[in-house]
Design an enzyme around this catalytic site. Structure first.
Site, PDB file in Angstrom:
ATOM      1  N   GLU A 250       0.812  -1.224   0.000  1.00  0.00           N
ATOM      2  CA  GLU A 250       0.000   0.000   0.000  1.00  0.00           C
ATOM      3  C   GLU A 250       0.844   1.272   0.000  1.00  0.00           C
ATOM      4  O   GLU A 250       0.676   2.142   0.846  1.00  0.00           O
ATOM      5  CB  GLU A 250      -0.935   0.003   1.230  1.00  0.00           C
ATOM      6  CG  GLU A 250      -1.929  -1.141   1.217  1.00  0.00           C
ATOM      7  CD  GLU A 250      -2.915  -1.094   2.374  1.00  0.00           C
ATOM      8  OE1 GLU A 250      -4.117  -1.223   2.106  1.00  0.00           O
ATOM      9  OE2 GLU A 250      -2.491  -0.935   3.542  1.00  0.00           O
ATOM     10  N   VAL A 251       1.737   1.368  -0.954  1.00  0.00           N
ATOM     11  CA  VAL A 251       2.589   2.549  -1.011  1.00  0.00           C
ATOM     12  C   VAL A 251       1.950   3.601  -1.932  1.00  0.00           C
ATOM     13  O   VAL A 251       1.800   3.382  -3.124  1.00  0.00           O
ATOM     14  CB  VAL A 251       4.009   2.182  -1.511  1.00  0.00           C
ATOM     15  CG1 VAL A 251       4.884   3.422  -1.570  1.00  0.00           C
ATOM     16  CG2 VAL A 251       4.631   1.127  -0.593  1.00  0.00           C
TER      17      VAL A 251
END
Ligand SMILES: *[C@@H]1O[C@H](CO)[C@@H](O)[C@H](O)[C@H]1NC(C)=O
Ligand SMILES: *[C@@H]1O[C@H](CO)[C@@H](O)[C@H](O)[C@H]1NC(C)=O
Ligand SMILES: *[C@@H]1O[C@H](CO)[C@@H](O)[C@H](O)[C@H]1NC(C)=O
Length: 456
Positions: A250-251
């Protein structure tokens, strides 16, 4: 019937271990303990319980003390207290059990960033894991919300704790590791980078892209990688498991492009945001390798640039089904935690789904099957804390634990065949002081009505 006259009513492994140690003059316990707990350690055991009398002993044979512990656990679960003659009995004797795990990695994730978990709570969880033969505590230590752990190399990092008391010293961490190790459980430590790391900047604001845009970690600074190197250097002194978890999920890279200084750096290095994400993950991997670790990364790293990952990477699936088969086809190892089935924080996820989730789904090639290290149920901490973590983990984690331990052919094809023994196991957990919730109902529930533990 096999009777222990001297046992107390509540049989625990410790009671039995105590009895055996007292009676057993020829066991080489010290030799057994010399085998280091590590991924792939031999956990097999043979347990035989004879038919009659008080003069004969049950017998456990194992290659390592960790096998012995599993054997004692099984033995303790065969014991029943008889309220008529007040003795502890084993029924349906004789028993001859040959047992070993199907997977070497049978994990449970706890998250001490979203809510701090005091040491006694973590120890209780470790104790409860042994009852279901889970063997890896995946400790998701830090995240966006808080940084509770002391890092000697960078002593301001735990300024990101929620409060001055919601913290773990490195000595606390070492105590958790050794408490777990003595029970046959390895601790997998995680730092999740470069996303999920906002709390790092409380102590070191220069890790933030800017004051107003605070994660992911600043990809452009050498200091960022110095801090990661310091953390992993400190980790390597305490967390001796073969693997370290580097996150990577989840960057959201928009802070990198929105910060002029970093935008300029990206341009100078010819990187777009996905290139910078890859650069960050691979550089963190190299640091972990330099400290002797193999790496576990969440699956986005594989989905985005799988062929670039170190061959020592284990891909940790979470987004859904169908990923593990792609990972092993690419020749990498995989741990299965698909969220639709194995996320305990999905409070409405039923135990039946935990039971039926098969890590080798659609993987038929034997070599590829061996690349599945196992699986893990995940107790993310956003909506649970010390007050309700036990009943959120149990008994649903036990359904997954059977899938991860038992030989495929011994697994039930239909969860309705499991209800009876899982209900029994849940009552056993209650008897041992674990707040395991009822089975009847959608996911984690409270008791619906008065009634026997065995029927709920
Ligand atoms: C408990 O012990 C009594 C007396 O030895 C025996 O008759 C009875 O069957 C035992 N109970 C169970 C549930 O096995
Ligand atoms: C990504 O981060 C930016 C800046 O913090 C934010 O405005 C945006 O909503 C985020 N995008 C997603 C998909 O979360
Ligand atoms: C397994 O493969 C079948 C057929 O390709 C597919 O329909 C199914 O979704 C796959 N299952 C999982 C969990 O990926």
């Amino acid at each position: 019937m096999f009777v222990f006259k001297s046992c107390s009513k509540f049989v625990s492994v410790c009671t039995i271990l105590f009895i055996l140690l007292k009676k057993c003059q020829f066991c080489q316990w010290n030799l057994l303990y010399a085998v280091q707990l590590q991924y792939g350690v031999d956990e097999s055991y043979k347990l035989s319980i004879p038919s009659h009398g008080t003069q004969v002993y049950a017998h456990i044979e194992a290659q390592t003390v960790y096998g012995v512990l599993h054997g004692l656990q099984t033995f303790s679960q065969l014991c029943r207290f008889n309220f008529t003659n007040r003795a502890i009995e084993v029924h349906q004797v004789p028993w001859y059990i040959i047992d070993q795990p199907r997977f070497f990695y049978r994990g449970l994730l706890i998250d001490t960033s979203r809510h701090y978990l005091p040491l006694p709570i973590i120890k209780n969880i470790i104790d409860s894991m042994t009852y279901a033969k889970l063997n890896v505590l995946h400790w998701h230590i830090v995240d966006t919300q808080s940084f509770p752990l002391e890092i000697p190399s960078f002593p301001k990092l735990w300024n990101g704790a929620y409060s001055i008391s919601e913290r773990y010293t490195m000595a606390d961490a070492a105590e958790i590791v050794s408490y777990a190790q003595r029970r046959g459980i390895s601790v997998l430590a995680e730092i999740d980078v470069p996303g999920h790391a906002l709390s790092w900047g409380t102590g070191y604001p220069s890790l933030w892209p800017s004051k107003d845009c605070q994660q992911p970690l600043d990809v452009s600074k050498e200091f960022t990688f110095k801090v990661i190197d310091g953390i992993l250097s400190d980790f390597s002194k305490t967390f001796k498991y073969r693997f370290v978890h580097l996150g990577g999920d989840e960057v959201n890279t928009s802070c990198w492009t929105e910060t002029p200084r970093i935008r300029k750096w990206l341009r100078q290095h010819g990187l777009d945001t996905s290139g910078a994400y890859q650069y960050f993950v691979l550089r963190a991997q190299k640091i972990a390798l330099s400290h002797g670790y193999e790496i576990i990364n969440w699956e986005e790293t594989f989905n985005d640039f799988g062929s670039k990952l170190s061959r020592k990477t284990v891909v940790h699936n979470w987004l859904g089904g169908g990923v593990a088969e792609k990972v092993v086809a690419a020749g990498l190892r995989c741990i299965v935690s698909n969220q639709d089935k194995w996320y305990l924080d999905h409070l409405d996820a039923p135990w039946e789904g935990f039971y039926m989730n098969e890590p080798l789904t659609n993987i038929t090639n034997h070599q590829q099957q061996k690349l599945i290290l196992g699986g893990e149920v995940c107790m993310w901490g956003e909506h649970i804390d010390a007050s309700d973590i036990e009943q959120t983990i149990w008994p649903r984690a036990a359904a997954a634990a059977e899938r991860l331990w038992s030989a495929y052919d011994n697994l039930a094809k239909d969860p309705s065949q499991v209800f009876g023994r899982l209900a029994h196991f849940r009552c056993l957990l209650n008897q041992r002081g674990v707040a395991a919730a009822p089975l009847v109902g959608p996911g984690r529930v409270a008791p619906e009505e008065p009634g026997s533990c065995y029927k709920q």
